[in-house]
Design an enzyme around this catalytic site. Structure first.
Site, mmCIF file in Angstrom:
data_model
loop_
_atom_site.group_PDB
_atom_site.id
_atom_site.type_symbol
_atom_site.label_atom_id
_atom_site.label_comp_id
_atom_site.label_asym_id
_atom_site.label_seq_id
_atom_site.Cartn_x
_atom_site.Cartn_y
_atom_site.Cartn_z
ATOM 1 C CG HIS A 154 -59.973 31.504 -64.048
ATOM 2 N ND1 HIS A 154 -59.822 31.379 -65.410
ATOM 3 C CD2 HIS A 154 -58.904 32.233 -63.618
ATOM 4 C CE1 HIS A 154 -58.710 32.004 -65.782
ATOM 5 N NE2 HIS A 154 -58.150 32.529 -64.715
ATOM 6 C CE LYS A 210 -53.763 27.237 -57.795
ATOM 7 N NZ LYS A 210 -54.402 28.368 -57.151
ATOM 8 C CG MET A 251 -56.085 36.763 -57.666
ATOM 9 S SD MET A 251 -57.195 37.433 -58.923
ATOM 10 C CE MET A 251 -56.383 36.944 -60.425
#
EC number: 4.2.1.17
Length: 715
Positions: A451, A408, A325
């Site tokens: 996102h 996170k 990612m």
């Protein structure tokens, strides 16, 4: 001045040559709207009436020639009765034919782009001169229609049937050298020489050096193919194009059928054939959905542009968490011109990210889309690091670490201490609340969600998520960065799953119910692929990963327990508990083998069926339509709720989010346009038939109100 309108002027140049110039007032581009067509008719009449005119050059006062028809007029036009639409089309076509029939030579100078009606205008001229930087094409099939201003008639007579079929059926834009190669244009020159070259050509035609009447004649005649040649050309191309386009996109094949039907006619009769077929396509739900999709995309771009004034410039970005990612995000940023730091705590993570970026860049070089020099430049723009040393210069940080709130929180709090006070921090979370993640930060106003969808380089959508304390500057800067990366941003408000995942999980919930009622998952996949999805639900879950799906479902169940909490054991539970995680470990609903290209290929695994047997609660006789409704009703109703809850501002943004984010079938136009196509009242009645399946199938009070009042999501 021979003629002066709001879109076109005609002025005398020299020696009987006049210039017909397209320059639509108040617009950045030229397009064929009612005004332009009316101006063209009057301009042609004025030229015909002037006996001193010996030749015409056609130019544009804009940076582009003509971008095509005004698509905003399509919606109302396509609602007209068939006879009225055919008559209007033939009336417009007569203007082009009158221009083509002028008793003097005509030359068009193509700058920028000439698409759709713009290129059809070019074909009506005797000669075409094109700038080296220009592009031409007929992209109408992308809107579910085919060229309607004589394109299916003139192009095959200019460049041959095979080339014309390729151009029309693909809808692609063609560069100058390719257009010259097939004789779609007569000359290609540098942009600064365009006017001069057009004048030279028209002078040669006036002097008799070039026979413009002989050049014009093939466009007026029937196609020069005998019956056997026609059969070979058309039957082969129809079969090939049908295979490429698939059953849900009829326009490419209909275009070939129209060329075939008109092959033995002269221009005027052939144009009548084109008009009849054009109207038939314009009335299809596919055309209405694709035109709507185009307009929704324009609305999306307009909304994103509105943020430009408040956005800060992003000169240097950073991504936290490398891997696939992070590497994808770094690649996208670098290849579009924004240098990026790529940080990870592990060397193997850094290496994985660099490998991903290198692989993607290498593929572009292989396909000729990037030079080796540009590849090296892009790779140099990705700076791997294991420290925060250079983060003081960063304008935006994209956090892309593991989907775990505690991790996170820790990473976000840590990075905030190393960036400037005005730097934007964005989380690439797919499900976790932005307002909740912001609790770890001292400056929550500078924080939002960003996102991306996997694979990053292919999926156009980026959801930009506004938390409770997010500032407009943070949103605007993130939107601008997403646009700079070549993405289509949609701004959404915070909730579990945001827009796309919130809507996707009810779809998976419908799939779980179908399996519990005895539906074979392979059959479910085939039915949904036939419906138009790029992959069926079982295969999609394998690609997403059973662990990701399991976690996402738990998050959604916690956020919306009234309708998304499922106390029964589902197919995903079975696969997850059996450690069948999908493609990532070679087994999920399907088993996976590597094909010759090293890509995972799915095969049916009997063991999956054995594992699923205990969760089949009852076997219902479900039709293909039932299977579709099991999944589409929850997806559509959740999209309605997102709009009603203000998670997304407009129907267009909701629909484009689903098309760009999860591959919702474009020809169906998105979930809300799909409801409109069925009819709101009919959709509500349909949902009520499945009410026993639970709250996911229960329409909202507001939707029932819309149904009662005959309202739609799109006017």
């Amino acid at each position: 001045m021979i003629y002066e309108g709001k879109a076109i002027t005609v002025k005398a140049l020299e020696s009987g040559i006049v210039e017909l110039n397209f320059d639509l007032k108040g617009e950045s581009v030229n397009k064929f709207n009612r005004l332009t067509l009316n101006d063209l008719r009057q301009a042609v009449d004025a030229i015909k009436a002037d006996a001193s005119v010996k030749g015409v050059i056609v130019t544009s006062g804009k940076d582009v020639f003509i971008v095509g028809a005004d698509i905003t007029e399509f919606v109302d036009n396509f609602k007209l009765p068939d006879e009225e639409l055919v008559a209007g089309n033939l009336e417009a076509n007569k203007i082009f034919s009158d221009f083509e029939d002028l008793g003097v030579p005509t030359v068009v100078a193509i700058n920028g782009i000439a698409l759709g009606g713009g290129f059809e205008m070019c074909m009506a001229a005797d000669y075409r001169v094109m700038s080296t930087t220009a592009k031409v094409g007929l992209p109408e099939v992308k809107l579910g229609i085919y060229p309607g201003f004589g394109g299916t008639v003139r192009l095959p007579r200019l460049i041959g049937v095979d080339n014309a079929v390729e151009w029309i059926a693909s809808g692609k834009e063609n560069r100058a050298e390719d257009a010259l190669k097939v004789h779609a244009v007569d000359a290609v020159v540098a942009p600064e020489k365009l006017q001069e070259a057009a004048l030279d050509l028209v002078k040669r035609a006036i002097s008799g050096e070039l026979d413009y009447k002989a050049k014009r004649q093939p466009k007026l005649d029937k196609l020069k193919l005998n019956a056997i040649e026609q059969m070979m050309a058309f039957e082969t191309s129809k079969a090939f194009v049908a295979g490429q386009a698939g059953p849900n996109y009829p326009a490419p094949v209909e275009a070939i059928k129209t060329i075939q039907k008109a092959a033995n006619f002269g221009r005027d009769k052939a144009i009548e054939v084109e008009a009849a077929g054009f109207v038939k396509l314009a009335k299809t739900s596919v055309a209405q959905s694709l035109v709507g999709l185009f307009l929704s995309d324009q609305e999306l771009k307009k909304k994103a542009k509105a943020y430009d004034k408040q956005a800060r410039d992003v000169k240097l970005a950073a991504v936290l968490g490398a891997g696939i990612m992070g590497g994808g995000i770094a690649y996208q940023s670098a290849v579009k011109g924004t240098p990026i730091l790529m940080k990870d705590i592990r060397e193997e993570g850094i290496q994985m990210g660099l490998d991903e970026a290198s692989k993607l860049l290498g593929k572009r070089v292989e396909k000729g889309r990037l030079t080796p020099e540009k590849m090296a430049q892009a790779l140099n723009a990705i700076r791997p690091t294991m420290s925060y040393g250079d983060f003081g210069n960063v304008d935006i940080v994209v956090e892309a670490v593991v989907e775990n709130p505690k991790v996170k929180h820790a990473v976000l709090a840590e990075v905030e201490g190393h960036v400037r006070e005005d730097a934007i921090i964005a989380s690439n979370t797919s499900t976790i609340s932005i307002s909740y993640l912001a609790q770890a930060l001292k400056r929550p106003e500078n924080f939002c969600g960003m996102h991306f969808f996997n694979p990053v380089h292919m999926m156009p959508l980026v959801e930009v998520i506004r938390g409770e304390k997010t500032s407009e500057t943070a949103i605007a800067t993130t939107v601008a960065y997403a646009k700079k990366m070549g993405k289509s941003p949609v701004v959404v408000n915070d909730c579990p799953g945001f827009l796309v995942n919130r809507v996707l999980f009810p779809y998976f919930g419908g799939f779980a119910r179908a399996i519990a009622h005895g539906v074979d998952f392979v059959r479910a996949d085939k039915v949904m692929e036939k419906f138009g999805w790029p992959m069926g639900p079982a295969y999609l879950m394998d690609v997403v990963g059973m662990d990701t799906g399991h976690h996402g479902r738990d998050v959604m169940a916690e956020g919306f327990p009234d309708r998304m909490k499922d106390d029964t054991r589902t197919a995903v539970d079975v696969m997850y508990d059996a450690n069948r995680l999908g493609q990532k470990n070679g087994k999920g609903f399907y088993a996976y083998e590597m094909d010759k290209k090293g890509k995972p290929k799915k095969v049916v695994d009997p063991q999956a069926y054995e594992l699923l047997k205990p969760i089949v609660a009852e076997t219902r006789e479900l039709s293909d339509e039932d299977i579709i409704n099991y999944m589409m009703i929850p997806l559509c109703l959740e999209t309605v709720r997102c709009l009603e809850d203000g998670i997304v501002e407009t129907a267009a943004e909701a629909d484009m989010g689903l098309i760009y984010g999860i591959g919702f079938p474009p020809f169906r136009g998105g979930a809300l346009r799909y409801i409109d196509s069925i009819g709101v009242a009919e959709f509500v009645a349909m949902a009520d038939k499945y009410a026993d399946l639970g709250p996911l199938y229960h329409p909202t009070a507001k939707l029932r109100e819309m149904a009662a009042n005959g309202q739609r999501f799109y006017g």
